[in-house]
Design an enzyme around this catalytic site. Structure first.
Site, PDB file in Angstrom:
ATOM      1  N   HIS A 290       1.739   9.805   3.443  1.00 33.25           N
ATOM      2  CA  HIS A 290       2.145   8.646   2.639  1.00 33.25           C
ATOM      3  C   HIS A 290       1.619   8.829   1.224  1.00 33.25           C
ATOM      4  CE1 HIS A 290       3.286   4.458   1.960  1.00 33.25           C
ATOM      5  NE2 HIS A 290       2.153   4.328   1.301  1.00 33.25           N
ATOM      6  N   ASP A 292       1.608   7.341  -2.286  1.00 34.90           N
ATOM      7  CA  ASP A 292       1.974   6.210  -3.134  1.00 34.90           C
ATOM      8  C   ASP A 292       2.391   6.741  -4.497  1.00 34.90           C
ATOM      9  OD1 ASP A 292       1.493   3.730  -1.571  1.00 34.90           O
ATOM     10  OD2 ASP A 292      -0.440   4.704  -1.284  1.00 34.90           O
ATOM     11  N   ASP A 402       4.728   0.632   4.283  1.00 32.18           N
ATOM     12  CA  ASP A 402       3.589   0.050   3.545  1.00 32.18           C
ATOM     13  C   ASP A 402       3.999  -1.024   2.559  1.00 32.18           C
ATOM     14  OD1 ASP A 402       0.956  -0.206   2.717  1.00 32.18           O
ATOM     15  OD2 ASP A 402       1.168   1.283   1.139  1.00 32.18           O
ATOM     16  N   HIS A 615       6.283   0.238  -4.185  1.00 30.35           N
ATOM     17  CA  HIS A 615       5.564  -0.863  -3.531  1.00 30.35           C
ATOM     18  C   HIS A 615       4.125  -1.091  -3.988  1.00 30.35           C
ATOM     19  CE1 HIS A 615       4.600   2.388  -0.481  1.00 30.35           C
ATOM     20  NE2 HIS A 615       3.412   1.874  -0.690  1.00 30.35           N
TER      21      HIS A 615
HETATM   22 ZN   LIG Z   1       1.631   2.723   0.047  1.00 33.50          ZN
END
Ligand SMILES: [Zn+2]
Length: 1081
Positions: A290, A292, A402, A615
């Site tokens: 993951h 970001d 997420d 996000h």
């Molecule tokens: Zn995230």
């Protein structure tokens, strides 16, 4: 009795055991296990001591040189390696935070290590790094700081005793950015990282394997229930391994015998064959990283995290045939393609093999509360088109583990984008109610359904522990329907994804399940799509999955509807701008053959806007530097967008011959006729602007118009503003009375005050930028204004300004305006606030108590309406003490209602009859200066007789899309008629939301996907109020020669051909349906 010789009776006592044997003290023998593998006081005596067979780190064998680029620059390989490098060595510290250091490393493997089975180079500076070959190929990422990934397996070519060169690009940040101690505190600028380890080692692979064997069997001893035989056996096996090691004085033979003992419990786990048993798995493990796109680091670092992480995964796939890795976000693939072309090719070949699995179908893993409807559509359109153009396939599963809550229209939109499956897990963060399902059917506002699975392990960054496998069933909430779960494992955000150790652990977990049992059986080697395909098959065969209707509201992170207001303002304005650009450019491209539809420029703007909807970006949960990057990007976008608007307008010859005193005209880019009083640019005059869709007229008022607005001071500090519709009494800046004249109805309850500014103490439990916690409501304080004064006296518009001091450093200036009413148009009371905001951990809101009673309020969401409780009956109701709205929120009862409109806000609450619009927050982490500075906010009160209906929908859009005024003398007829050549008639609940050109039209296509013959216009319509609605798309055939009309999906694939006769296409939409049509010319 049998035959044979008669037995001679023994004279000795019958014995089974020759000595006293006690029952093991279970807890002590269990606790002892820690001794065998830990780094503590026994590490020189336990298995740790056997892990390496040799080591070299002296200057002769590990020669280090460094180049440290100035100004926190992140140069490319070519730039960096063209500089001079200086000698350095382990033990030196490098910094400051965010700086980059390039190391030139010359390795010479000493003779005594050259024949060893496995040689590795260990590198640990507590930060991130990327290994490059001498000729500039990125090989593998490194993540220091203890446990993550510090080893690089040396190629066999290094065993020749000669010196070999490679590079390491060191980034001075760790996997969670540069915060020290507390993760989310703003990162200090002066963090330094010591290079602790730069060693060649020879690895004892059997010792390393035994370490993992022992870990997993030890977990079985610790985690299986004590009343199970499997727990007892695990403990015995572990103690036997330890005793064997001790008896053999840690010899290689004792290690090999230890492994043999382990096989009694886990079988042979030394290859991917462990997964080949026919038994039915329960847990499907998939590698993931993951990343970001922004969070505690900026985009520039994300781009490098991608290269580090994905190169690791390509390497692991070469070594572990069962390994499967899934990764979302088209934007990240696009960055890799542009910045690391060789690595991109490697990824592409793995995608082809099926081991590297693109997923998600969206541009980024975006927030779904805040982006507008068309933005959600474009996340899918741009995402799916990227995946299809590069990898030949679209994604089938929408992947969003997420994000801070999930819009009620997502099932419909992702289905229309080719994805009937949805993976997430964030609702496990709810801090009030536990979400009750793991695998379920999620139902959209329009009734569309997707199959949803939430990883029962409640994480998307599992470390593939025994416990992760075990929880994948023990925390499964939908086992009545299905007893399988997805296990999504791998370090995220710079940890580089799965490690070899994780893959080794999973092999052992599987071996354990098959050989001994009790642990859910894990499988590697499938894809997320395979997983969902199995569920879909079950649904086809009659399994009825539990349903969940409406939004997946996250009971946490409610502050993200408000934090980083400027970013949200920019997003809203960009969405409006893009709407207008596409509408005008479409029309211009059909009118003027010399005008090229600016597809690339539009795509570039969309991609930038979509990127900022990530996000952790638009919600306001990133560090300060991210928002400075966004400001720059938005400035670029507005500039580029402005040019496109100008270009389209001039292609339509709107301002070809304009001079300063040419006639004023206007364009209404919204699909309905409207009329408003507007100020003439560069003048004190007002004008009535009316018309549209398309061209509108501007009539300046000469003398007094029929309808007027007036203002008077009733007594000191008390004013009354009125027009034909309303009488508004304002005392001390707050509205104490609002009378709907024609209905003879007072809207403000006796003694209460609307437009009252209130401030709250805002200290959530931990996540400052993210959260506002329910107890903030208890700290409400009204702000007292200092003075009010009249700004505009009418007759076309009246306004009253009120100045309010928030504190010594912050203030609000609110101008309440009321325009003369315009026939046939709803009237509203508008507030424009200018705020200087310098607070610490405070929350500013504005209140509207209204004399309306309903247990539910309505809030605009993308292409629809969410209804939420206005009471706190249950903990589920109470959890929604702060919710997300788009352009409006509404409280209505039978016969009457009040809508609150806004131009850039998203946080709202309705408790009882009190409506509250959230304006500004002041969190200090992770951005230490979030929202400090100047803000402009517009909002309005729109009272309406009768129910919530199209008047609110349209007025809120009008409020956000001002007329475009321009000076032009002779507008060509063709342009004027083209602008309203596509009209939507029929039910006013239908909204013609978007007009654009077909993506793959010959004259539009950028060539990434096959073109379509001819030209087409794509129109998107939705039903906005929640009921079946009929209408007609009417085309003016004289200017727009449409041949046929087809219903298409969001990706513009042709569906059903519509009946189209005499320029009319009748349509019928179900409640909240989003329908897209292609008008083929
Ligand atoms: Zn995230």
């Amino acid at each position: 009795m049998g035959g044979g010789k008669p037995q001679t009776p023994s004279t000795s006592l019958p014995k089974l055991v020759a000595r006293p044997v006690g029952q093991q003290i279970h807890s002590i023998y269990k606790e002892r296990l820690g001794q065998f593998t830990s780094n503590g006081q026994y590490s020189s005596q336990n298995l740790q001591a056997a892990m390496y067979e040799g080591r070299a780190s002296d200057d002769e064998h590990v020669k280090l040189q460094v180049y440290s680029p100035p100004d926190l620059a992140r140069p490319t390989f070519e730039e960096a390696t063209s500089h001079e490098f200086k000698d350095t060595h382990a033990g030196v510290s490098f910094g400051p935070s965010w700086s980059t250091h390039w190391f030139k490393i010359d390795l010479k493997v000493p003779r005594h290590l050259q024949e060893k089975e496995r040689l590795e180079f260990l590198w640990d500076a507590d930060n991130e790094g990327l290994i490059w070959t001498e000729d500039g190929e990125p090989l593998q990422g490194l993540t220091g700081g203890g446990k993550r990934r510090i080893e690089w397996i040396l190629p066999d070519s290094f065993r020749d005793g000669k010196s070999h060169r490679f590079y390491i690009e060191m980034a001075c940040n760790d996997i969670m950015g540069n915060g020290i101690g507390d993760l989310i505190q703003p990162p200090p600028p002066n963090r330094y990282f010591q290079l602790k380890l730069a060693d060649i080692v020879a690895v004892n692979l059997e010792a390393r394997a035994l370490f993992v064997d022992f870990w997993i069997i030890g977990d079985a001893a610790r985690e299986f229930p004590e009343d199970s035989w499997e727990e007892h056996q695990a403990l015995q096996i572990c103690n036997e391994i330890m005793d064997t090691f001790i008896a053999g004085h840690g010899s290689q033979d004792s290690i090999l015998r230890g492994r043999e003992i382990a096989r009694k419990y886990i079988g042979n786990v030394d290859s991917s064959k462990v997964y080949e048993s026919e038994k039915e798995p329960h847990v499907y493990a998939i590698g993931h990283c993951h990343i970001d796109t922004t969070w505690l680091w900026p985009w520039a670092e994300t781009k490098r995290k991608i290269a580090r992480s994905w190169s690791n995964q390509c390497d692991l796939m070469d070594r572990y045939p069962e390994h499967r890795f899934t990764c979302s976000q088209a934007q990240q693939y696009k960055w890799l393609e542009a910045l690391y072309p060789k690595l991109y090719d490697r990824v592409k070949s793995k995608v082809k093999e099926g081991t590297f699995q693109p997923i998600g179908g969206s541009w980024v893993e975006h927030d779904t509360n805040l982006p507008g409807g068309e933005s959600l559509v474009r996340q899918f359109l741009y995402g799916q088109r990227y995946f299809e153009s590069r990898f030949g396939e679209r994604c089938k599963t929408f992947w969003l583990p997420d994000t801070f809550g999930y819009s009620s229209q997502l099932p419909q939109l992702c289905r229309l984008a080719g994805m009937g499956r949805f993976f997430t897990q964030k609702l496990s963060w709810n801090n009030i109610n536990t979400f009750p399902h793991t695998t379920f059917s999620w139902v959209s506002l329009d009734g569309s359904q997707v199959l949803c699975h939430m990883a029962p392990d409640e994480t998307y960054t599992a470390e593939a522990h025994f416990g992760d496998v075990s929880r994948s069933l023990s925390q499964h909430k939908s086992m009545d329907q299905d007893n399988t779960g997805l296990l999504v494992f791998g370090y995220g955000d710079g940890g580089g994804g799965p490690t070899s150790e994780m893959l080794e652990k999973l092999r052992r977990c599987r071996g354990l399940s098959d050989k001994t049992g009790r642990l859910p059986r894990v499988k590697m080697g499938d894809s997320v799509d395979d997983y969902f395909a199995r569920l879909e098959k079950k649904a086809e065969n009659g399994t009825e999955f539990v349903t969940w209707y409406g939004e997946l509201y996250l009971e946490l992170h409610r502050g993200t509807y408000t934090s980083e207001a400027n970013n949200k303002w920019n997003n809203r304005k960009c969405e409006i701008m893009l709407h207008d650009i596409e509408y005008l450019a479409t029309v211009a491209s059909l009118k003027n053959s010399k005008y090229q539809y600016p597809k690339k420029a539009i795509d570039d703007i969309w991609e930038d806007v979509l990127l900022c909807q990530f996000h952790d970006t638009i919600p306001g949960s990133s560090i300060e530097v991210v928002y400075r990057d966004c400001d720059e990007l938005y400035a670029k976008v507005f500039k580029a967008g402005g040019k496109l608007l100008e270009g389209a307008m001039s292609a339509l010859e709107f301002n070809a011959t304009a001079t300063h005193d040419s006639e004023l005209k206007a364009v209404n880019t919204l699909p309905w006729r409207r009329a408003e009083i507007a100020k003439v640019p560069d003048s004190e005059e007002y004008a009535l602007v009316s018309g549209g869709p398309g061209l509108a007229s501007v009539e300046t008022f000469s003398g007094v118009s029929k309808s007027t607005a007036s203002i008077k001071e009733l007594e000191e500090g008390v004013f009354q503003l009125s027009n034909e519709h309303f009488e508004v009494t304002v005392a001390n800046g707050a509205i104490t009375s609002l009378v709907d004249v024609s209905e003879d109805r007072e809207l403000i309850p006796q003694g209460q005050k609307a437009n009252q500014l209130v401030i709250f103490d805002d200290k959530p439990l931990y996540w400052q930028g993210w959260d506002v916690e329910v107890y903030h409501l208890d700290s409400r304080q009204e702000l007292r204004p200092r003075k009010s004064y009249i700004v505009e006296k009418g007759p076309h518009l009246v306004s009253l300004c009120t100045e309010t001091k928030v504190s010594e450093v912050s203030w609000v200036k609110t101008t309440i305006s009321l325009a003369a009413s315009v026939e046939g148009q709803p009237s509203y009371i508008e507030m424009a606030s200018e705020v200087e905001w310098r607070e610490t951990m405070k929350f500013l809101k504005v209140e509207f108590p209204v004399d309306i009673r309903n247990t539910e309020a309505s809030y605009e969401t993308q292409f629809g309406i969410n209804r939420r409780p206005t009471h706190y009956n249950t903990s589920w109701d109470m959890a929604k003490f702060e919710v997300c709205c788009h352009r409006w929120a509404d409280l209505s009862e039978a016969g009457y209602g009040v809508s609150i409109l806004n131009d850039s806000k998203y946080g709202f609450a309705t408790a009882g009859n009190l409506m509250r619009l959230s304006l500004l927050r002041a969190p200090k982490a992770p951005d230490g200066h979030a929202d400090m500075g100047h803000h402009h906010i517009r909002y309005a009160i729109l009272p309406h007789a009768g129910p919530l209906d199209h008047r609110t929908i349209r007025t809120a859009r009008n409020f956000n899309h001002p007329f475009k005024l321009f000076r032009g003398s002779s507008i060509p007829n063709a342009s004027a008629s083209l602008l309203n050549s596509i009209q939507l008639t029929g039910s006013p609940a239908l909204v013609l939301d978007t007009i654009k050109r077909g993506e793959d039209d010959e004259d539009v296509s950028r060539g990434e996907l096959p073109t379509r013959k001819g030209r087409s216009v794509v129109v998107r319509v939705y039903e906005s109020l929640g009921g079946k609605a009929r209408g007609c798309i009417c085309v003016d055939g004289d200017v727009l020669p449409v041949m046929k009309v087809a219903k298409v999906n969001l990706l513009e694939d042709d569906g059903e051909e519509m009946k189209f006769e005499e320029g009319k296409c009748r349509i019928e939409l179900r409640a909240f349906e989003v329908a897209t049509f292609r008008l083929q010319l």
